[in-house]
Design an enzyme around this catalytic site. Structure first.
Site, PDB file in Angstrom:
ATOM      1  N   HIS A  65     -39.284  65.188  59.498  1.00 35.24           N
ATOM      2  CA  HIS A  65     -39.201  65.961  60.749  1.00 35.24           C
ATOM      3  C   HIS A  65     -40.121  67.173  60.702  1.00 35.24           C
ATOM      4  O   HIS A  65     -40.749  67.523  61.722  1.00 35.24           O
ATOM      5  CB  HIS A  65     -37.753  66.403  60.978  1.00 35.24           C
ATOM      6  CG  HIS A  65     -37.575  67.272  62.177  1.00 35.24           C
ATOM      7  ND1 HIS A  65     -37.408  68.641  62.087  1.00 35.24           N
ATOM      8  CD2 HIS A  65     -37.563  66.980  63.506  1.00 35.24           C
ATOM      9  CE1 HIS A  65     -37.284  69.149  63.289  1.00 35.24           C
ATOM     10  NE2 HIS A  65     -37.380  68.172  64.176  1.00 35.24           N
ATOM     11  N   GLU A 112     -43.526  66.016  61.478  1.00 35.96           N
ATOM     12  CA  GLU A 112     -43.647  65.781  62.922  1.00 35.96           C
ATOM     13  C   GLU A 112     -44.083  67.061  63.631  1.00 35.96           C
ATOM     14  O   GLU A 112     -44.970  67.045  64.488  1.00 35.96           O
ATOM     15  CB  GLU A 112     -42.311  65.299  63.495  1.00 35.96           C
ATOM     16  CG  GLU A 112     -42.316  65.124  65.002  1.00 35.96           C
ATOM     17  CD  GLU A 112     -40.955  65.344  65.646  1.00 35.96           C
ATOM     18  OE1 GLU A 112     -40.892  66.009  66.699  1.00 35.96           O
ATOM     19  OE2 GLU A 112     -39.951  64.854  65.091  1.00 35.96           O
ATOM     20  N   HIS A 113     -43.473  68.186  63.245  1.00 39.35           N
ATOM     21  CA  HIS A 113     -43.847  69.468  63.839  1.00 39.35           C
ATOM     22  C   HIS A 113     -45.263  69.872  63.440  1.00 39.35           C
ATOM     23  O   HIS A 113     -46.052  70.321  64.273  1.00 39.35           O
ATOM     24  CB  HIS A 113     -42.874  70.562  63.390  1.00 39.35           C
ATOM     25  CG  HIS A 113     -41.597  70.600  64.163  1.00 39.35           C
ATOM     26  ND1 HIS A 113     -41.177  71.702  64.866  1.00 39.35           N
ATOM     27  CD2 HIS A 113     -40.633  69.663  64.343  1.00 39.35           C
ATOM     28  CE1 HIS A 113     -40.007  71.451  65.453  1.00 39.35           C
ATOM     29  NE2 HIS A 113     -39.654  70.215  65.134  1.00 39.35           N
ATOM     30  N   GLU A 118     -33.969  75.325  65.515  1.00 37.27           N
ATOM     31  CA  GLU A 118     -33.540  74.021  66.025  1.00 37.27           C
ATOM     32  C   GLU A 118     -32.229  73.593  65.362  1.00 37.27           C
ATOM     33  O   GLU A 118     -31.323  73.071  66.020  1.00 37.27           O
ATOM     34  CB  GLU A 118     -34.638  72.987  65.768  1.00 37.27           C
ATOM     35  CG  GLU A 118     -34.399  71.644  66.431  1.00 37.27           C
ATOM     36  CD  GLU A 118     -35.550  70.667  66.205  1.00 37.27           C
ATOM     37  OE1 GLU A 118     -35.442  69.520  66.690  1.00 37.27           O
ATOM     38  OE2 GLU A 118     -36.543  71.035  65.541  1.00 37.27           O
TER      39      GLU A 118
END
Length: 417
Positions: A48, A51-52, A128
């Site tokens: 993840h 992904e950022h 997040e």
């Protein structure tokens, strides 16, 4: 007639495409068969995080310049990470498809993994995590997953502050280089494209070193009961039973079972718990399916004064499903819901592209819409009852509660177990 074309490059990268000359848009996605499940405990959150980072600086452009370039052609670019895969995708007008392919491949192959940007993006991800922690139904579900699946599959996709703080741009780059290999990559292309666009994609990915697809370690479902006290207005509940893996032949009947049980406003749980008794605002059933496991869940939120009655009624409804099965009217409604959702989703090039990529990842093939509709048409009420008796095994029930909760034994008793 729908025609999928699948090309496998010599290095193992697979490309699936569907030409739609009657539309003016095109969608392209890079799918990687890597998610949080493929991380070691100390790497949790890496997929993840990457992904950022792929939306940050490259050797040629800053993060802002990449964003401006996509907005300049009126395109949409996005990404997501799940427990088993990661996807970067874009949808643009057909006249801008070359630009979209160039931007996506630049991000994918040339991310700088700058240390200062890694630090700032870590802060974004921590926020997040905080956002999801403040979303009670998400927090309740994550507790359920961590109990049902010990090990990598049960760990959170976003990672934990303790693992994220030790990650650097260098460590993330190393994770990407070792995991995002040719045999794990699928490119999905759908819409009004030319052969030259397909050749452009092949050229970009042909330079990767040849690798094979990697088989994951298998996982096993285990029962769990989790009760977490947290200040909330309502108490959140999530029940789960072991279910089928994503490629199972049972998946069509299981989708209809889930719809009848709690998939819409005509479902049994909604009509009984909400409409008849007025005990909740939302109640629904859903599936989480993975390559070798899955769960069927029921989720709701109610106030503390009515929670025991609600859980008792949920237990009664599940047992009624086991005893009497479904009638033909229920089956017909659920079948039409499934078929309508499928057909209407196919009116978007982006939805078609995502469906093609995910299907090739999960099944190794892509069924046509007509084949999918036929599968739903062949499901019978007898098949659903048999599947319910197999799946709704109360000895295998797992349970998660979050809020101003009572003890676990109180909730188990309320369910009539």
């Amino acid at each position: 007639m729908v025609m999928f074309e699948i090309n496998t490059l010599p290095n193992g990268v697979r490309i699936i495409c569907e030409k739609m000359p009657h539309v003016r848009s095109a969608a392209v996605g890079i799918f990687i068969d890597v998610g949080s499940r493929d991380e070691a405990p100390t790497e949790n959150g890496s997929a993840h995080f990457i992904e950022h980072m792929l939306f940050k600086r490259t050797s040629a452009h800053s993060a802002a310049e990449l964003a401006f370039a996509m907005d300049a052609i009126g395109g949409q670019i996005n990404a997501y990470t799940t427990r088993e895969n990661t996807c970067f995708y874009a949808r643009v007008l057909d006249t801008h498809l070359n630009t979209a392919v160039d931007l996506l491949t630049e991000m994918f192959f040339d991310c700088a993994f700058d240390e200062s940007e890694t630090g700032s993006e870590r802060g974004v991800i921590l926020e997040e995590i905080g956002m999801y922690e403040d979303t009670p139904d998400d927090a309740c579900y994550e507790r359920l997953m961590s109990g049902c699946f010990k090990g990598a599959l049960g760990r959170p996709v976003l990672g934990k502050p303790s693992t994220l703080e030790k990650m650097s741009g260098e460590s993330l780059k190393g994770f990407k280089e070792s995991r995002y290999t040719a045999g794990r990559i699928i490119i999905s292309l759908c819409g009004n494209y030319e052969d030259s666009h397909l050749e452009r994609i092949k050229e970009r990915f042909s330079g990767m070193e040849k690798t094979r697809r990697v088989k994951r370690k298998s996982t096993l479902y285990g029962t769990t009961v989790s009760v977490r006290r947290k200040k909330t207005e309502q108490n959140q509940f999530c029940l789960a039973f072991p279910s089928n893996e994503v490629s199972s032949d049972d998946r069509f009947a299981m989708n209809l079972l889930t719809t009848i049980l709690g998939g819409g406003v005509s479902s049994r749980l909604f009509q009984n718990i909400r409409e008849k008794y007025g005990l909740c605002y939302s109640i629904f059933a859903f599936q989480s399916c993975f390559s070798d496991a899955g769960i069927l869940s029921v989720a709701t939120a109610v106030n503390k004064e009515t929670e025991m009655r609600t859980l008792g009624l949920i237990g009664d409804e599940l047992k009624r499903f086991l005893d009497g099965g479904v009638d033909e009217d229920e089956l017909s409604r659920a079948r039409e819901q499934a078929k309508s959702a499928l057909v209407m989703s196919l009116e978007s090039t982006n939805s078609r592209m995502l469906k093609m990529g995910n299907s090739l990842l999960a099944l190794g093939k892509c069924l046509t819409p007509d084949e999918l509709l036929e599968r739903y048409d062949t499901v019978t009420s007898t098949e659903i009852l048999s599947l319910a008796q197999k799946r709704l095994d109360f000895k295998q029930l797992s349970f998660s509660a979050l809020g101003k909760t009572k003890g676990a034994e109180d909730y188990i008793k309320a369910l009539g177990l």
